[in-house]
Design a protein around this motif. Structure first.
Motif, PDB file in Angstrom:
ATOM      1  N   ILE A 253       0.834  -1.209   0.000  1.00 30.97           N
ATOM      2  CA  ILE A 253       0.000   0.000   0.000  1.00 30.97           C
ATOM      3  C   ILE A 253       0.864   1.253   0.000  1.00 30.97           C
ATOM      4  CG2 ILE A 253      -1.718   1.297   1.328  1.00 30.97           C
ATOM      5  CD1 ILE A 253      -2.795  -1.406   2.323  1.00 30.97           C
ATOM      6  N   ARG A 254       2.024   1.178   0.624  1.00 28.31           N
ATOM      7  CA  ARG A 254       2.912   2.333   0.679  1.00 28.31           C
ATOM      8  C   ARG A 254       3.776   2.482  -0.588  1.00 28.31           C
ATOM      9  NH1 ARG A 254       5.216   1.928   6.924  1.00 28.31           N
ATOM     10  NH2 ARG A 254       3.481   3.054   7.915  1.00 28.31           N
TER      11      ARG A 254
ATOM     12  N   LYS B 173      -3.542   3.353  -7.244  1.00 22.95           N
ATOM     13  CA  LYS B 173      -4.348   3.549  -6.033  1.00 22.95           C
ATOM     14  C   LYS B 173      -5.703   2.858  -6.108  1.00 22.95           C
ATOM     15  CE  LYS B 173      -2.242   7.750  -4.192  1.00 22.95           C
ATOM     16  NZ  LYS B 173      -0.991   7.610  -4.944  1.00 22.95           N
TER      17      LYS B 173
ATOM     18  N   ILE C 266      -5.935  -0.036  -3.671  1.00 22.12           N
ATOM     19  CA  ILE C 266      -5.808   0.128  -2.216  1.00 22.12           C
ATOM     20  C   ILE C 266      -7.046  -0.334  -1.459  1.00 22.12           C
ATOM     21  CG2 ILE C 266      -5.537   1.836  -0.378  1.00 22.12           C
ATOM     22  CD1 ILE C 266      -3.533   3.287  -2.119  1.00 22.12           C
TER      23      ILE C 266
ATOM     24  N   ASN D 268      -4.176   8.318   4.305  1.00 20.09           N
ATOM     25  CA  ASN D 268      -3.363   8.690   3.131  1.00 20.09           C
ATOM     26  C   ASN D 268      -4.116   8.408   1.828  1.00 20.09           C
ATOM     27  OD1 ASN D 268      -1.242   9.554   4.708  1.00 20.09           O
ATOM     28  ND2 ASN D 268      -0.145   7.602   4.605  1.00 20.09           N
ATOM     29  N   TYR D 269      -4.795   7.264   1.773  1.00 22.94           N
ATOM     30  CA  TYR D 269      -5.546   6.924   0.562  1.00 22.94           C
ATOM     31  C   TYR D 269      -6.641   7.954   0.309  1.00 22.94           C
ATOM     32  CZ  TYR D 269      -8.993   4.688  -2.425  1.00 22.94           C
ATOM     33  OH  TYR D 269      -9.909   4.429  -3.423  1.00 22.94           O
ATOM     34  N   GLU D 270      -7.413   8.251   1.328  1.00 24.04           N
ATOM     35  CA  GLU D 270      -8.541   9.160   1.146  1.00 24.04           C
ATOM     36  C   GLU D 270      -8.103  10.590   0.885  1.00 24.04           C
ATOM     37  OE1 GLU D 270     -12.049   6.972   3.705  1.00 24.04           O
ATOM     38  OE2 GLU D 270     -10.823   8.493   4.715  1.00 24.04           O
TER      39      GLU D 270
ATOM     40  N   ALA E 203      -5.569  10.260  -2.925  1.00 19.51           N
ATOM     41  CA  ALA E 203      -6.145   9.757  -4.178  1.00 19.51           C
ATOM     42  C   ALA E 203      -6.982  10.838  -4.838  1.00 19.51           C
ATOM     43  CB  ALA E 203      -6.997   8.522  -3.902  1.00 19.51           C
TER      44      ALA E 203
ATOM     45  N   GLU F 106      -9.199   8.326  -9.176  1.00 18.36           N
ATOM     46  CA  GLU F 106      -8.625   7.154  -8.509  1.00 18.36           C
ATOM     47  C   GLU F 106      -9.586   6.591  -7.473  1.00 18.36           C
ATOM     48  OE1 GLU F 106      -3.841   8.172  -8.863  1.00 18.36           O
ATOM     49  OE2 GLU F 106      -5.013   8.945  -7.166  1.00 18.36           O
TER      50      GLU F 106
ATOM     51  N   GLY G 106     -11.040   2.910  -7.673  1.00 17.16           N
ATOM     52  CA  GLY G 106     -10.908   2.018  -6.520  1.00 17.16           C
ATOM     53  C   GLY G 106     -12.241   1.439  -6.108  1.00 17.16           C
TER      54      GLY G 106
ATOM     55  N   SER H  37     -16.464   0.945  -1.394  1.00 22.02           N
ATOM     56  CA  SER H  37     -15.179   1.279  -0.773  1.00 22.02           C
ATOM     57  C   SER H  37     -15.353   2.231   0.412  1.00 22.02           C
ATOM     58  CB  SER H  37     -14.234   1.888  -1.809  1.00 22.02           C
ATOM     59  OG  SER H  37     -14.803   3.067  -2.370  1.00 22.02           O
TER      60      SER H  37
ATOM     61  N   THR I 104     -13.988   1.521   4.192  1.00 25.99           N
ATOM     62  CA  THR I 104     -13.132   2.341   5.055  1.00 25.99           C
ATOM     63  C   THR I 104     -13.856   2.728   6.348  1.00 25.99           C
ATOM     64  OG1 THR I 104     -13.831   4.319   3.816  1.00 25.99           O
ATOM     65  CG2 THR I 104     -11.765   3.248   3.149  1.00 25.99           C
TER      66      THR I 104
END
Length: 763
Positions: free
Chosen positions: A650-651, A657, A660, A693-695, A698, A702, A706, A741, A745
């Motif tokens: 993931i990093r 993305k 993820i 970080n993803y939210e 991205a 993306e 996802g 998704s 989360t």
């Protein structure tokens, strides 16, 4: 006597027919052979191709333009008619003949200035002996090569006998007669055998005696020797055509033995004549022709003594006819002329009975024959194929060899091209070039264009439009001995570069062959195009690693070419959108044993993996390691020890993305699994950071992608999946699978809050 050195002016008149541009008179003859590929049924795909004329090409630096017809080529991929197969086999055989001459060091055009060659198999300090040995060696190899050409053409005729109509077959047979004539008069390696070859040529072209005459005399007549045409026609045709065995057998079966009692003198004459005819071949081949002709002369001179004792007008007539035959075999020109009906029959007869092992005598024999019996003349030879062929014979004997090539090309252009190459290697075209270029300097001649280069290059271009003959076509274009000028070599290299991406490489071996050509000619860009094209084909066929290996060969960090960029795009797309995505969605390794063995290090050490491929496959390898680790978890397993590989993925900066959410989904079952150890606070903080970080990082697109991948995963997954599939584990724990998704989360955050709370209260 014909001047063999004054024929170079003909080059100004030579017009080799272009594809599909022959005259209407010969169109039916050449419709299937004008194209050197030889297919009869390509009219729908084939378009007319016109080339610059030889006379405009040979004195300039203008290139011979390659014209590729993709439709015609595509059609040739599936053509399998008998004629096409036979002609393809024939042309490939011709190519092998020319290539084979390089292996025996006979691939350079001989020039007068070449000196001091080492003797072939002869140890001598004399340069003259060395040159003579080399000349004999060349002549022998070229004679063998031309004989192979004739033999291959005969095989071709056998194969097409049942696949073309009789008329068309006979037209090809006419070309065989021209080849026979060339072999006998130009490529005969030993003059002692020339009469035999001339016999083969003439008797195949114009076979006599007629079968009807043979039957009338030998079958229907009780006493053949008494037949009115036995001596002056039947036997005359046999002995003037060199059919000595047949003549001997005919005499044995003519029933003349009854004369032993009734006409012993005539019987004796016939016996002596029979013995003389029977001894010709053995004595001539032993170099004892003069002894044989002396015996013939003695028989001729003793005739008057024998005749005096012969009684009866019928027997005297027979004796006179035998005397005429004896006069003929002693070489009397007028007698032989009376016994023959055409110039080539007379030429053969003179060659048999005038010192057969002398080149100058052979030329003189032709001059006598054509003077005694002039050939028929017409304004347009193509109106009559027989006249066309007969004049080809004349041009061969008069050394008008460019006209000969023009005639051969009307019948079959591929044959004309390869014959021209053998002509040049034999040295019989050198005088043309010396007159054309006004030079006798070897170095200057070596830099000039040649007739064979023109014809063979045209042949090569036609071959490139016909799939089965592409190797022969490329071989011609790559042969440095054929394309002598720098300009031609450059043009051929460009043609090959442009053509190869259009060639259909059916197997990996074929592709390796094509890439070898690219390496030999330093066609870097072309090689990359091939790798890209066949990488896509391998991918389509399901050969993933093979496709990766080809795509990565396109990559060149310094070139910035379109192929390099697209190649790496294909590698990334294949690794992420095929391998990684398929594995992640289905929660198992992809169904490709080779790929899995590579990433799990189960391949032999000698198995080479391109560094770029190794690097690009590493994310998939990490994912597989994660899946493997799921199979081994127990109560002593630290959750984060298993999830560490997932965290690394993931990093990873280059991870798309869109994957993820699915990677985060792998964490969800760990919150409900009572068979593993507990999360520590740092572990929970790391997971929280991953979600944040993803939210936050991205993009909108993306996030949408996802969500699409996640939804697809929960709606389309294999029923028989792995035991560690996160979706299965959630169902077994009676936990509802998040529907998108965002729900995912949110569920993860809820679980994280709960776990963090429990950590703080010490549970």
């Amino acid at each position: 006597m014909v001047d063999l050195k004054s024929k170079f002016d003909d080059i100004e008149m030579l017009e080799i027919p272009d594809e599909e541009t022959t005259s209407s008179e010969t169109e039916s003859m050449s419709e299937s052979q004008n194209s050197s590929s030889g297919s009869e049924n390509r009219d729908t795909a084939k378009q007319p191709r016109t080339y610059i004329e030889l006379k405009d090409w040979i004195l300039t630096s203008k290139p011979l333009d390659f014209q590729f017809n993709s439709n015609e080529y595509r059609q040739s991929l599936t053509e399998d008619d008998d004629f096409s197969k036979a002609h393809t086999m024939y042309v490939n055989s011709l190519y092998k003949i020319i290539e084979g001459l390089s292996d025996v060091n006979v691939s350079k055009v001989p020039l007068e200035e070449e000196k001091d060659y080492p003797p072939i198999g002869v140890i001598s300090d004399s340069p003259d002996i060395g040159r003579n040995a080399l000349k004999e060696y060349r002549n022998q190899k070229l004679s063998e090569a031309f004989l192979k050409l004739v033999e291959f053409f005969q095989e071709f005729l056998k194969h097409i006998a049942g696949s073309v109509d009789y008329e068309k077959y006979q037209r090809y047979h006419l070309l065989l007669n021209i080849l026979d004539c060339i072999y006998a008069n130009i490529f005969c390696k030993d003059v002692r055998f020339r009469p035999e070859l001339l016999c083969k040529w003439v008797n195949r072209y114009d076979s006599k005696p007629d079968q009807e005459l043979v039957e009338e005399i030998m079958i229907n007549c009780p006493k053949p020797y008494l037949h009115a045409q036995f001596w002056n026609t039947y036997l005359a045709q046999l002995i003037t055509r060199g059919c000595f065995n047949e003549a001997t057998d005919v005499l044995k079966n003519s029933k003349f033995e009854e004369l032993e009692e009734t006409e012993p003198s005539l019987y004796s004459i016939i016996q002596d004549f029979q013995t003389l005819i029977g001894n010709y071949q053995s004595l001539s081949l032993k170099g004892q022709f003069r002894e044989w002709i002396l015996k013939a002369s003695e028989l001729r001179d003793s005739y008057s003594n024998f005749k005096a004792d012969i009684k009866g007008s019928e027997n005297v007539l027979i004796a006179d006819q035998i005397y005429e035959l004896v006069c003929g075999i002693t070489g009397l020109t007028k007698t032989l002329s009376a016994l023959t009906s055409t110039w080539y029959e007379l030429f053969l007869a003179l060659s048999l009975y005038h010192t057969p092992d002398d080149e100058l005598v052979t030329i003189e024999n032709y001059n006598i024959a054509i003077r005694e019996k002039p050939a028929g003349l017409v304004d347009d030879f193509e109106d009559d194929e027989e006249i066309l062929v007969e004049h080809a014979f004349i041009n061969i004997l008069e050394a008008n060899l460019l006209k000969v090539l023009e005639t051969i090309a009307i019948f079959d252009q591929a044959t004309a091209a390869y014959v021209s190459r053998l002509f040049e290697l034999k040295g019989v075209l050198t005088s043309y070039y010396q007159g054309l270029f006004h030079t006798h300097t070897a170095n200057e001649l070596l830099s000039k264009r040649t007739v064979s280069e023109y014809l063979l290059t045209k042949n090569a271009y036609e071959n490139l439009n016909f799939h089965p003959l592409v190797p022969a076509g490329l071989g011609i274009l790559m042969n440095p001995d054929i394309s002598l000028s720098v300009e031609s070599a450059k043009n051929n290299r460009k043609v090959i570069s442009d053509f190869l991406p259009n060639f259909d490489f059916k197997t990996n071996d074929d592709l390796e062959w094509g890439l070898t050509i690219c390496a030999k000619l330093n066609l870097v860009s072309t090689a990359k195009k091939l790798y890209l094209k066949y990488g896509k084909k391998s991918l389509k066929d399901g050969h993933i690693y093979e496709a990766l290996n080809m795509f990565v060969q396109c990559y060149d960090p310094d070139s910035g070419s379109e192929e390099s960029s697209e190649g790496m795009t294909q590698v990334h797309d294949l690794v992420w959108n095929s391998l990684f995505q398929d594995s992640l969605i289905n929660n198992r390794p992809v169904k490709d044993e080779l790929i899995n063995n590579i990433v799990e290090h189960k391949v032999d050490e000698k198995f080479e993996i391109h560094p770029v491929n190794r690097q690009c496959l590493s994310p998939y390898a990490v994912l597989i390691e994660f899946f493997k680790s799921l199979e081994k978890i127990d109560e002593s397993t630290s959750p984060m020890k298993v999830l560490s590989k997932l965290v690394h993925l993931i990093r990873f900066n280059h991870l798309p993305k869109k994957f993820i959410p699915l990677l985060l989904a792998q964490i969800l079952p760990f919150f409900h699994n009572k068979k593993i150890g507990k999360f520590q606070l740092p572990d929970l903080i790391i997971i929280t950071e991953l979600i944040d970080n993803y939210e936050s990082q991205a993009t909108v697109d993306e996030l949408i992608q996802g969500d699409e991948v996640y939804k697809y995963s929960i709606q389309n997954y294999e029923k028989q999946t792995s035991s560690y599939d996160w979706r299965i584990l959630l169902k077994e724990s009676h936990v509802e699978i998040p529907t998108d998704s965002k729900s995912l989360t949110r569920s993860l955050r809820n679980e994280l809050v709960a776990k963090i709370g429990k950590v703080f209260i010490g549970k």
